[in-house]
Design a protein around this motif. Structure first.
Motif, short mmCIF file in Angstrom:
data_model
loop_
_atom_site.label_atom_id
_atom_site.label_comp_id
_atom_site.label_asym_id
_atom_site.label_seq_id
_atom_site.Cartn_x
_atom_site.Cartn_y
_atom_site.Cartn_z
N GLN A 13 -60.27 -40.64 -1.68
CA GLN A 13 -59.10 -40.03 -1.34
C GLN A 13 -58.10 -39.41 -1.94
OE1 GLN A 13 -58.28 -43.10 1.16
NE2 GLN A 13 -60.24 -42.34 3.01
N ALA A 14 -57.59 -38.34 -1.76
CA ALA A 14 -56.26 -38.14 -2.60
C ALA A 14 -55.59 -39.58 -2.47
CB ALA A 14 -55.29 -37.48 -1.95
N GLY A 15 -54.83 -39.74 -3.66
CA GLY A 15 -53.80 -40.54 -4.25
C GLY A 15 -54.66 -41.62 -4.80
N LEU A 86 -54.35 -38.25 -7.50
CA LEU A 86 -55.84 -37.14 -6.99
C LEU A 86 -54.86 -36.39 -5.77
CD1 LEU A 86 -58.88 -38.14 -8.76
CD2 LEU A 86 -57.84 -36.56 -9.49
N LYS A 87 -54.94 -34.95 -6.28
CA LYS A 87 -54.82 -34.05 -4.96
C LYS A 87 -55.74 -33.41 -4.38
CE LYS A 87 -50.41 -33.25 -7.17
NZ LYS A 87 -49.43 -32.41 -7.74
N PRO A 88 -55.87 -32.63 -3.54
CA PRO A 88 -56.90 -32.28 -2.57
C PRO A 88 -57.61 -30.81 -4.21
CG PRO A 88 -55.92 -32.85 -1.00
CD PRO A 88 -55.52 -33.09 -2.66
N GLU A 89 -56.21 -30.11 -4.64
CA GLU A 89 -56.29 -29.49 -5.06
C GLU A 89 -57.19 -29.83 -6.63
OE1 GLU A 89 -53.60 -30.05 -3.33
OE2 GLU A 89 -51.73 -29.96 -4.92
N ASP A 90 -57.15 -30.64 -6.84
CA ASP A 90 -57.87 -31.22 -8.03
C ASP A 90 -59.46 -31.43 -7.75
OD1 ASP A 90 -55.44 -33.62 -8.43
OD2 ASP A 90 -55.63 -32.03 -9.68
N THR A 91 -59.81 -30.72 -6.55
CA THR A 91 -61.69 -31.55 -6.32
C THR A 91 -61.98 -29.59 -7.43
OG1 THR A 91 -61.51 -31.14 -3.97
CG2 THR A 91 -63.02 -30.28 -5.00
N ALA A 92 -62.93 -30.05 -7.76
CA ALA A 92 -63.62 -28.58 -8.34
C ALA A 92 -64.88 -29.65 -9.66
CB ALA A 92 -62.67 -28.32 -9.90
N VAL A 93 -65.36 -28.59 -9.88
CA VAL A 93 -67.25 -29.26 -10.98
C VAL A 93 -66.27 -29.00 -12.42
CG1 VAL A 93 -68.73 -28.54 -12.13
CG2 VAL A 93 -68.50 -27.96 -9.74
N THR A 120 -69.28 -32.10 -14.21
CA THR A 120 -69.79 -32.86 -12.96
C THR A 120 -68.17 -32.77 -11.12
OG1 THR A 120 -69.16 -35.57 -12.36
CG2 THR A 120 -67.92 -34.84 -13.73
N GLN A 121 -69.31 -32.97 -10.41
CA GLN A 121 -67.88 -33.10 -9.00
C GLN A 121 -67.29 -33.68 -9.09
OE1 GLN A 121 -68.21 -29.77 -7.24
NE2 GLN A 121 -66.94 -30.85 -6.37
N VAL A 122 -65.58 -33.26 -9.11
CA VAL A 122 -64.96 -34.00 -8.35
C VAL A 122 -64.78 -33.99 -7.11
CG1 VAL A 122 -62.48 -35.01 -8.54
CG2 VAL A 122 -64.00 -35.13 -9.88
N THR A 123 -64.07 -34.63 -6.36
CA THR A 123 -63.98 -34.06 -4.92
C THR A 123 -63.08 -35.31 -3.78
OG1 THR A 123 -66.07 -33.46 -4.23
CG2 THR A 123 -64.27 -33.32 -1.96
N VAL A 124 -61.70 -34.09 -3.69
CA VAL A 124 -60.48 -34.99 -3.49
C VAL A 124 -60.92 -34.74 -1.64
CG1 VAL A 124 -58.27 -36.06 -3.58
CG2 VAL A 124 -59.49 -34.83 -5.39
N SER A 125 -60.69 -35.76 -1.29
CA SER A 125 -60.11 -35.45 0.76
C SER A 125 -58.93 -35.59 1.01
CB SER A 125 -60.99 -36.73 1.40
OG SER A 125 -60.71 -37.79 0.63
N SER A 126 -58.13 -35.17 1.57
CA SER A 126 -57.25 -35.04 2.24
C SER A 126 -57.41 -36.46 2.92
CB SER A 126 -56.34 -34.02 2.60
OG SER A 126 -57.41 -33.71 4.22
#
Length: 126
Positions: A13-15, A86-93, A120-126
């Motif tokens: 999650q975000a944060g 972490l922020k949603p905009e950090d979502t990336a491989v 490696t996939q990082v997904t940050v949800s808002s």
């Protein structure tokens, strides 16, 4: 065989926070600078952080400065990327890569990096 293997990605999650690892083998790890890059969907890959060989000097992209911390353990042939707030905009491989040349003053020159991991996939949800 040269290998760079990233791990530690996931959904957060975000944060929240994550610690990525980049485990290297097949080359003299201590002789290489290591960079972290990321690629979000529909965007070009961008440099995130880099750590030098020798003095272990570090550099960060402006978008992650103060939130990400890179470190290396030469005894374990591993580089870490500790990510907080972490922020949603950090979502990336997220990819790690290795280069022999000094990354200063151009740490994000991808052509300078000889070896790359699979990401490696990082997904940050808002």
């Amino acid at each position: 065989e040269v290998q760079l293997v990233e791990s530690g990605g996931g959904l957060v999650q975000a944060g929240g926070s994550l610690r990525l690892s980049c485990a290297a083998s097949g080359f003299t790890f201590e002789d290489y600078a290591i960079g972290w890059f990321r690629q979000a969907p529909g965007k070009e890959r961008e440099g995130v952080s880099c750590i030098r060989r020798g003095d272990g000097g570090t550099m960060y992209a402006g978008s992650v400065k103060g939130r990400f911390n890179i470190s290396r353990d030469n005894a374990k042939n591993t580089v870490y990327l500790h990510m907080i707030s972490l922020k949603p905009e950090d979502t990336a491989v997220y990819y790690c890569a290795a280069r022999r040349s000094d990354p200063w003053p151009a740490p994000w020159e991808e052509d300078e990096y000889e070896y790359w991991g699979q990401g490696t996939q990082v997904t940050v949800s808002s």
